[in-house]
Design a protein around this motif. Structure first.
Motif, PDB file in Angstrom:
ATOM      1  N   LEU A 128     -11.953 -11.724 -24.226  1.00  0.00           N
ATOM      2  CA  LEU A 128     -12.503 -10.530 -23.594  1.00  0.00           C
ATOM      3  C   LEU A 128     -12.572 -10.762 -22.087  1.00  0.00           C
ATOM      4  CD1 LEU A 128     -15.522  -9.812 -25.993  1.00  0.00           C
ATOM      5  CD2 LEU A 128     -13.154  -8.995 -26.178  1.00  0.00           C
ATOM      6  N   ASN A 129     -12.375  -9.688 -21.328  1.00  0.00           N
ATOM      7  CA  ASN A 129     -12.446  -9.775 -19.878  1.00  0.00           C
ATOM      8  C   ASN A 129     -13.915  -9.856 -19.453  1.00  0.00           C
ATOM      9  OD1 ASN A 129     -12.676  -8.843 -17.062  1.00  0.00           O
ATOM     10  ND2 ASN A 129     -10.480  -8.456 -17.213  1.00  0.00           N
ATOM     11  N   ALA A 130     -14.315 -11.019 -18.940  1.00  0.00           N
ATOM     12  CA  ALA A 130     -15.721 -11.260 -18.589  1.00  0.00           C
ATOM     13  C   ALA A 130     -16.179 -10.363 -17.444  1.00  0.00           C
ATOM     14  CB  ALA A 130     -15.918 -12.729 -18.224  1.00  0.00           C
ATOM     15  N   ASP A 131     -15.299 -10.129 -16.491  1.00  0.00           N
ATOM     16  CA  ASP A 131     -15.656  -9.289 -15.349  1.00  0.00           C
ATOM     17  C   ASP A 131     -15.939  -7.855 -15.811  1.00  0.00           C
ATOM     18  OD1 ASP A 131     -15.843  -8.981 -12.386  1.00  0.00           O
ATOM     19  OD2 ASP A 131     -14.201  -7.571 -12.705  1.00  0.00           O
ATOM     20  N   TYR A 132     -15.131  -7.359 -16.738  1.00  0.00           N
ATOM     21  CA  TYR A 132     -15.358  -6.024 -17.286  1.00  0.00           C
ATOM     22  C   TYR A 132     -16.686  -5.976 -18.038  1.00  0.00           C
ATOM     23  CZ  TYR A 132     -14.816  -1.803 -20.088  1.00  0.00           C
ATOM     24  OH  TYR A 132     -15.026  -0.575 -20.674  1.00  0.00           O
ATOM     25  N   LEU A 133     -16.947  -6.998 -18.825  1.00  0.00           N
ATOM     26  CA  LEU A 133     -18.200  -7.046 -19.579  1.00  0.00           C
ATOM     27  C   LEU A 133     -19.403  -6.943 -18.645  1.00  0.00           C
ATOM     28  CD1 LEU A 133     -17.563  -9.810 -22.277  1.00  0.00           C
ATOM     29  CD2 LEU A 133     -18.210  -7.443 -22.716  1.00  0.00           C
ATOM     30  N   ILE A 134     -19.368  -7.703 -17.559  1.00  0.00           N
ATOM     31  CA  ILE A 134     -20.492  -7.728 -16.622  1.00  0.00           C
ATOM     32  C   ILE A 134     -20.685  -6.377 -15.944  1.00  0.00           C
ATOM     33  CG2 ILE A 134     -21.202  -8.652 -14.369  1.00  0.00           C
ATOM     34  CD1 ILE A 134     -20.213 -11.380 -15.311  1.00  0.00           C
ATOM     35  N   LYS A 135     -19.590  -5.813 -15.445  1.00  0.00           N
ATOM     36  CA  LYS A 135     -19.689  -4.596 -14.644  1.00  0.00           C
ATOM     37  C   LYS A 135     -19.834  -3.316 -15.463  1.00  0.00           C
ATOM     38  CE  LYS A 135     -17.049  -6.517 -10.759  1.00  0.00           C
ATOM     39  NZ  LYS A 135     -15.782  -6.449  -9.982  1.00  0.00           N
TER      40      LYS A 135
END
Length: 286
Positions: A128-135
């Motif tokens: 999973l894209n961690a940056d997408y998860l955070i934002k």
């Protein structure tokens, strides 16, 4: 009589221009300087200057107050029974580590992440894209009384297309982060193995949310790492400098904090961490 001798010692030291060491100065005697990084290790590939306590103070990091005073842990995706036990123990540990109420939230499914923000890693497992998860995901679940929120997932993570993977990722200003247990052998029969690795990354990422940079002063849970093998060489404890930063935020009772963390390590057979924390506790006691 004992109080008299303590007073006399302090008086003599003050006359000769000396003063007793505070707890952080005493703990600094246990700091182990970092060795010259080997090829492939974090500091061999990333130029970092570290962060002094004075530099940290100037950043004015977030502190607990009457409105925001909790750490929240958000599980994402499915977990085995043992993985769920690791998450639960991690919540307990973070409460002791940061001396602040830490709450496990109701989990959410990872199908909230769209197909274009997923990919397969080198082993054919989904990332999973961690940056997408955070934002786009985790930030939407942050409660009003949260100092910070960190998600934990059993899925592997990548921060951007050019990176193979990341153990965790966090923001410095928004108080949002995510940790993955996918590469930590969370279902190994040695429960302590997966737990020790998970609490290390979780404490590390939350440290970033409180504006702590990677530590270059000594062996420390805030050291940057490039691989699991490098991660396993790092302790679960803070060096004296990083501990002082967190004490600035939370006002620790160091003796009580160390005692409770020691009991946690003993309960879960985290033998190497127990040895380190025992030495630190003995210095504070003396």
């Amino acid at each position: 009589m004992i109080k008299f001798y303590v007073f006399l010692t302090i008086l003599i030291l003050s006359i000769f221009g000396c003063k007793p060491k505070d707890d952080f100065e005493k703990l600094s005697d246990l700091d182990i300087p970092l060795e010259t990084p080997k090829s492939g290790e974090w500091l061999a590939e990333h130029e970092e200057t570290g962060q002094t306590f004075e530099e940290y103070e100037k950043l004015k990091p977030i502190k607990p107050n009457n409105v925001k005073n909790k750490i929240y842990i958000l599980p994402i995706g499915g977990f085995t029974r043992q993985e769920d036990s690791i998450v639960n123990a991690t919540v307990v540990y973070l409460r002791l580590f940061y001396n602040i109420e830490t709450v496990k939230m109701n989990g959410i499914k990872d199908d909230i992440v769209p197909k274009e923000m997923r990919r397969l890693n080198e082993n054919g497992d989904e990332q999973l894209n961690a940056d997408y998860l955070i934002k786009k995901v985790i930030s939407n679940y942050k409660p009003k009384d949260a100092l910070v929120i960190m998600a934990i997932t059993g899925r592997d993570l990548f921060p951007k297309p050019s990176w193979n993977y990341v153990f965790g990722l966090a923001t410095y200003n928004e108080g949002v982060g995510v940790t993955s247990i996918a590469r930590y052998e969370p279902n190994n029969k040695d429960f302590a193995l997966g737990l020790g690795r998970t609490i290390k990354t979780s404490a590390h990422e939350i440290g970033h949310m409180f504006k702590m940079k990677h530590c270059t002063h000594a062996l420390c849970v805030m050291n940057g790492v490039n691989s699991l093998s490098e991660d396993d060489t790092k302790p679960n404890t803070l060096c004296s400098v990083c501990l002082k930063k967190m004490d600035f935020n939370f006002g620790f009772n160091l003796k009580d904090r160390y005692q409770k963390i020691l009991e946690f390590y003993q309960k879960y057979s985290l033998v190497e961490d127990e040895k380190i924390i025992w030495k630190q506790l003995e210095i504070i006691k003396n």
